[in-house]
Design an enzyme around this catalytic site. Structure first.
Site: not given
Ligand SMILES: C[S@@+](CC[C@H](N)C(=O)[O-])C[C@H]1O[C@@H](n2cnc3c(N)ncnc32)[C@H](O)[C@@H]1O
Length: 315
Positions: A70-74
């Protein structure tokens, strides 16, 4: 038939890409129940384990490992917190890599990972995968340049086992404006056979909030779609909607007084490059869930292009 294990599988965009190349996917994994429902309705042969990856103790051996943590934050929409725990899920991928020891691996993630505040995380991924015995390369690719009717820039990290002494070369774009390339695939190419006004429960049909109208969300039929997101409310506008015109900074309004609508989840799946993804009406089925799994997916044609550029190292 080469074999693969898929982690952070979602509804299986990446898996649909490698299935087209003839890979047999021995195991898939995600912790989102509706992602499993969709996957199994479309690929019933794969053993899909519904659990957090951190709880998996063993993996089947396979020649290729794929995963898109997952990519939360990016992502542009995320909170951009480089230290969020979710941003260390790559360590779980590295753990699986060391256990499975595939001949090659492919990872996909949002392009924001390359920004300076996240670069240390990207560098650490490359370091961990290199230490595990792989020759690692990464590159940002735009799905539109590989036959997907959508602007979607993503980073791919690909590793080939050191024993092969081969450097991976990313595939060259197949679609673009040059005479040497096929023309970009447009919204019309992807969805013009679908009804202009689908049932209202297939798209988010509430008012357009000021935030939604803080930028242009519409593209016309003969353009490439804006990025498909994992949220029904933030889905781009269907070209049947009136054009948007800029009033001032961060304020846009419809230029004509007729009905507008967002893309439906079925249209979103087509714009991601899925052929005809089945959305089973299980207990977890909802408009939001359909948009979440579709918006999270890797466009199958893009993943197929990246996997097809791997050298022939399969038995
Ligand atoms: C970017 S999406 C992957 C999309 C997928 N590769 C595809 O093409 O459809 C990331 C996925 O990781 C899953 N995920 C997040 N944390 C997880 C965890 N701890 N264990 C397993 N899956 C997780 C999410 O549910 C989400 O489906």
């Amino acid at each position: 038939m080469p074999t693969a294990v898929s982690l952070f599988t979602g509804c299986g965009g990446s898996d649909a890409g490698i299935s087209k190349l003839g890979f047999k996917i021995l195991m898939a994994n995600d912790k989102l129940a509706y992602a499993k429902d969709v996957y199994q309705a479309n690929h019933e042969e794969t053993d899909y384990i519904l659990d957090g990856v951190e709880n998996l103790k063993s993996f089947p051996s396979a020649e290729l490992l794929i995963g898109c943590y997952p990519c939360q934050g990016f992502s542009q929409g995320g909170t951009r917190d480089a230290n969020k725990k979710i941003n260390t899920l790559y360590l779980e991928f590295a753990r699986a890599l060391k256990i499975i020891k595939p001949k090659a691996f492919i990872v996909e993630n949002v392009s924001g990972m390359i920004r300076s505040d996240f670069k240390h995380l990207l560098d650490d991924q490359v370091k961990k995968f290199t230490e595990a015995g792989y020759n690692v390369k990464y590159k940002i690719l735009n799905a539109s340049e590989y036959g997907v009717a959508q602007e979607r820039k993503r980073i791919f990290i690909v590793g080939i086992g050191n024993q092969f002494h081969i450097e991976y070369a990313f595939p060259k774009p197949t679609h673009g404006v040059s005479d040497l390339l096929k023309p970009f695939r447009t919204i019309r190419d992807a969805i013009s056979d679908l009804p202009e006004w689908p049932p209202e429960n297939e798209y988010y049909n509430s008012d357009f909030h000021w935030y939604y109208l803080s930028r242009n969300r519409r593209r016309s039929w003969d353009e490439i779609s804006k990025t498909i997101v994992a949220n029904a409310r933030h889905m781009p506008l269907h070209p049947v909607s009136p054009p948007l015109e800029k009033v001032k900074a961060d304020v846009w309004q419809f230029s004509e007084n007729r009905k507008a609508r967002r893309f439906s989840y079925k249209e979103a799946a087509r714009l991601q490059g899925f052929d005809n993804l089945i959305f089973p009406e299980t207990e977890k089925f909802s408009l939001n869930m359909c948009c979440t799994v579709v918006g999270n997916a890797v466009p199958p044609p893009l993943f197929e292009a990246v996997a097809s550029a791997l050298p022939d190292i399969w038995d």
